[in-house]
Design a protein around this motif. Structure first.
Motif, PDB file in Angstrom:
ATOM      1  N   ASP A  39     -51.213 -55.998   5.283  1.00  0.00           N
ATOM      2  CA  ASP A  39     -51.664 -55.145   4.184  1.00  0.00           C
ATOM      3  C   ASP A  39     -51.824 -53.691   4.638  1.00  0.00           C
ATOM      4  O   ASP A  39     -52.426 -52.880   3.930  1.00  0.00           O
ATOM      5  N   ARG A  40     -51.264 -53.373   5.820  1.00  0.00           N
ATOM      6  CA  ARG A  40     -51.266 -51.973   6.254  1.00  0.00           C
ATOM      7  C   ARG A  40     -50.441 -51.146   5.284  1.00  0.00           C
ATOM      8  O   ARG A  40     -49.497 -51.639   4.670  1.00  0.00           O
ATOM      9  N   ILE A  41     -50.774 -49.880   5.201  1.00  0.00           N
ATOM     10  CA  ILE A  41     -50.002 -48.972   4.343  1.00  0.00           C
ATOM     11  C   ILE A  41     -49.708 -47.707   5.122  1.00  0.00           C
ATOM     12  O   ILE A  41     -50.573 -47.186   5.827  1.00  0.00           O
ATOM     13  N   SER A  42     -48.454 -47.248   5.021  1.00  0.00           N
ATOM     14  CA  SER A  42     -48.075 -46.016   5.716  1.00  0.00           C
ATOM     15  C   SER A  42     -47.554 -45.009   4.710  1.00  0.00           C
ATOM     16  O   SER A  42     -47.037 -45.358   3.648  1.00  0.00           O
ATOM     17  N   PRO A 218     -41.641 -51.400  -3.792  1.00  0.00           N
ATOM     18  CA  PRO A 218     -42.183 -50.053  -4.001  1.00  0.00           C
ATOM     19  C   PRO A 218     -42.380 -49.269  -2.706  1.00  0.00           C
ATOM     20  O   PRO A 218     -42.584 -48.059  -2.752  1.00  0.00           O
ATOM     21  N   ASP A 219     -42.319 -49.922  -1.551  1.00  0.00           N
ATOM     22  CA  ASP A 219     -42.395 -49.191  -0.286  1.00  0.00           C
ATOM     23  C   ASP A 219     -41.040 -48.626   0.110  1.00  0.00           C
ATOM     24  O   ASP A 219     -40.953 -47.628   0.822  1.00  0.00           O
ATOM     25  N   LYS A 244     -44.397 -45.866  -4.058  1.00  0.00           N
ATOM     26  CA  LYS A 244     -45.520 -45.460  -3.219  1.00  0.00           C
ATOM     27  C   LYS A 244     -45.795 -43.965  -3.339  1.00  0.00           C
ATOM     28  O   LYS A 244     -46.708 -43.446  -2.687  1.00  0.00           O
ATOM     29  N   GLU A 245     -45.021 -43.260  -4.184  1.00  0.00           N
ATOM     30  CA  GLU A 245     -45.179 -41.816  -4.295  1.00  0.00           C
ATOM     31  C   GLU A 245     -46.595 -41.434  -4.712  1.00  0.00           C
ATOM     32  O   GLU A 245     -47.111 -40.389  -4.312  1.00  0.00           O
ATOM     33  N   PHE A 246     -47.268 -42.281  -5.499  1.00  0.00           N
ATOM     34  CA  PHE A 246     -48.630 -41.950  -5.924  1.00  0.00           C
ATOM     35  C   PHE A 246     -49.568 -41.854  -4.718  1.00  0.00           C
ATOM     36  O   PHE A 246     -50.517 -41.058  -4.725  1.00  0.00           O
ATOM     37  N   SER A 274     -57.989 -49.104  -6.076  1.00  0.00           N
ATOM     38  CA  SER A 274     -57.030 -48.542  -7.049  1.00  0.00           C
ATOM     39  C   SER A 274     -55.601 -48.665  -6.530  1.00  0.00           C
ATOM     40  O   SER A 274     -54.679 -48.939  -7.304  1.00  0.00           O
ATOM     41  N   ILE A 275     -55.399 -48.488  -5.221  1.00  0.00           N
ATOM     42  CA  ILE A 275     -54.055 -48.653  -4.653  1.00  0.00           C
ATOM     43  C   ILE A 275     -53.622 -50.107  -4.761  1.00  0.00           C
ATOM     44  O   ILE A 275     -52.474 -50.411  -5.116  1.00  0.00           O
ATOM     45  N   SER A 276     -54.540 -51.032  -4.496  1.00  0.00           N
ATOM     46  CA  SER A 276     -54.239 -52.462  -4.628  1.00  0.00           C
ATOM     47  C   SER A 276     -53.827 -52.793  -6.060  1.00  0.00           C
ATOM     48  O   SER A 276     -52.824 -53.487  -6.295  1.00  0.00           O
ATOM     49  N   ASP A 277     -54.571 -52.263  -7.028  1.00  0.00           N
ATOM     50  CA  ASP A 277     -54.257 -52.509  -8.443  1.00  0.00           C
ATOM     51  C   ASP A 277     -52.873 -51.962  -8.801  1.00  0.00           C
ATOM     52  O   ASP A 277     -52.122 -52.595  -9.556  1.00  0.00           O
ATOM     53  N   ARG A 278     -52.523 -50.796  -8.246  1.00  0.00           N
ATOM     54  CA  ARG A 278     -51.215 -50.211  -8.533  1.00  0.00           C
ATOM     55  C   ARG A 278     -50.099 -51.067  -7.951  1.00  0.00           C
ATOM     56  O   ARG A 278     -49.045 -51.230  -8.574  1.00  0.00           O
ATOM     57  N   TYR A 279     -50.312 -51.617  -6.756  1.00  0.00           N
ATOM     58  CA  TYR A 279     -49.285 -52.471  -6.155  1.00  0.00           C
ATOM     59  C   TYR A 279     -49.077 -53.734  -6.995  1.00  0.00           C
ATOM     60  O   TYR A 279     -47.943 -54.190  -7.177  1.00  0.00           O
ATOM     61  N   ILE A 280     -50.156 -54.292  -7.507  1.00  0.00           N
ATOM     62  CA  ILE A 280     -50.025 -55.478  -8.359  1.00  0.00           C
ATOM     63  C   ILE A 280     -49.294 -55.118  -9.656  1.00  0.00           C
ATOM     64  O   ILE A 280     -48.430 -55.873 -10.128  1.00  0.00           O
ATOM     65  N   GLU A 281     -49.594 -53.946 -10.206  1.00  0.00           N
ATOM     66  CA  GLU A 281     -48.870 -53.463 -11.395  1.00  0.00           C
ATOM     67  C   GLU A 281     -47.380 -53.329 -11.080  1.00  0.00           C
ATOM     68  O   GLU A 281     -46.518 -53.724 -11.879  1.00  0.00           O
TER      69      GLU A 281
END
Length: 315
Positions: A39-42, A218-219, A244-246, A274-281
């Protein structure tokens, strides 16, 4: 808040190596790879300090769907998906380039264009474009595949001149890249989306070229909403993006672009959620399926047991 998996430290029978990427933990075997989507994010080639719940599951399951949907175009590395966060497949020798393909002037290409450049990776971009306009036809803008730090733009001519990829293989990679992008755009269109740009990675296993890594997530990709695209372009309004632009824009607005001396802004619980919610969206919009959150209780044990079970059953 749900558990998130920031890193794993497994030790499997017959494992001969381990590699920790920006997002993935890769367990290496003689002929196979076990890849855990953490669940890392870069962003800007920097791993951010907090992990995002369900991000790894989102990426792994989107990639699995699209790899399966494009297997008739190019064979891919996958042999099994034993857990929502895990993909197992052939240990291919990667080509040291990423095949980036762009249908629209967006993201990095738009930033280069705004700076006055009219050429990217040796490919000419026409005058008179506005940000997010479509190119006359998709352009391939490769990057070098850096093991650490930033990937760098490179031209086809330099790739061939430096012998990074043979001419014969590169022409196959180009053909696959265009065919995959065309399929991805059609699948996106069916979901009311525009696949704007994306990247593909390829490798060789027993002298055959395979599609590796993730695709159309999305990545690795950028999507626009099709229904508002024309109106937004006409009014010079920013496109709503499924990508991931957001995250990049949030970082930029808080003074971070991965440059030396810049500090990553604080990632509060609210930002992480909020980032988690966007990924699920993103998952639901891209796949048209309802996202089923995997059980995050004893998350590492769940993943380890799924891998062990797969390894033992595939002997």
């Amino acid at each position: 808040m749900n558990q998130a998996i920031k890193e794993t430290h497994f030790n499997f029978p017959e494992q001969i190596g381990f590699y920790k990427g920006k997002v993935r933990d890769v367990y290496i075997f003689e002929k196979d790879l076990v890849v855990v989507a953490s669940d890392r994010i870069s962003a800007f080639d920097v791993v951010l300090p907090r992990a995002i719940p369900f991000k790894g599951q989102v990426l792994n399951q989107i990639a699995a769907k699209f790899l399966q949907a494009t297997a008739d175009i190019v064979p891919n590395w996958v042999t099994g998906v034993p857990d929502p966060n895990v993909t197992i497949g052939k240990k291919c020798e990667p080509f040291k380039v990423e095949m980036v393909i762009r249908g629209y002037l967006a993201g990095h290409a738009a930033r280069e264009y705004a700076s006055g450049k009219r050429s990217i990776c040796g490919v000419e971009m026409p005058e008179g474009l506005n940000e997010n306009d479509a190119f006359p036809s998709p352009i391939i803008t490769p990057t070098t595949k850096a093991s650490e730090g930033h990937d760098e733009d490179i031209s086809k001519e330099d790739i061939l001149a430096k012998g990074i990829v043979s001419k014969e293989d590169y022409e196959v990679l180009e053909r696959y890249t265009r065919a995959l992008f065309e399929r991805g755009q059609k699948m996106a269109d069916a979901m009311g989306l525009i696949l704007v740009d994306t990247k593909y990675e390829f490798g060789k296993f027993e002298d055959q070229i395979y599609l590796i890594d993730e695709i159309h997530t999305p990545d690795s990709s950028r999507y626009f909403y099709a229904d508002s695209y024309e109106e937004n372009q006409k009014n010079k309004v920013a496109q709503k993006q499924l990508s991931k632009e957001f995250v990049r824009q949030w970082l930029i607005s808080n003074g971070f672009q991965g440059k030396e001396g810049q500090e990553i802004p604080e990632m509060t619980d609210e930002i992480v959620e909020s980032i988690s919610d966007r990924y699920i969206e993103l998952f639901e919009k891209i796949t048209g399926e309802k996202f089923q959150k995997a059980n995050t209780t004893n998350l590492e044990s769940r993943i380890e047991n799924a891998i062990l079970s797969h390894l033992s059953s595939s002997k």
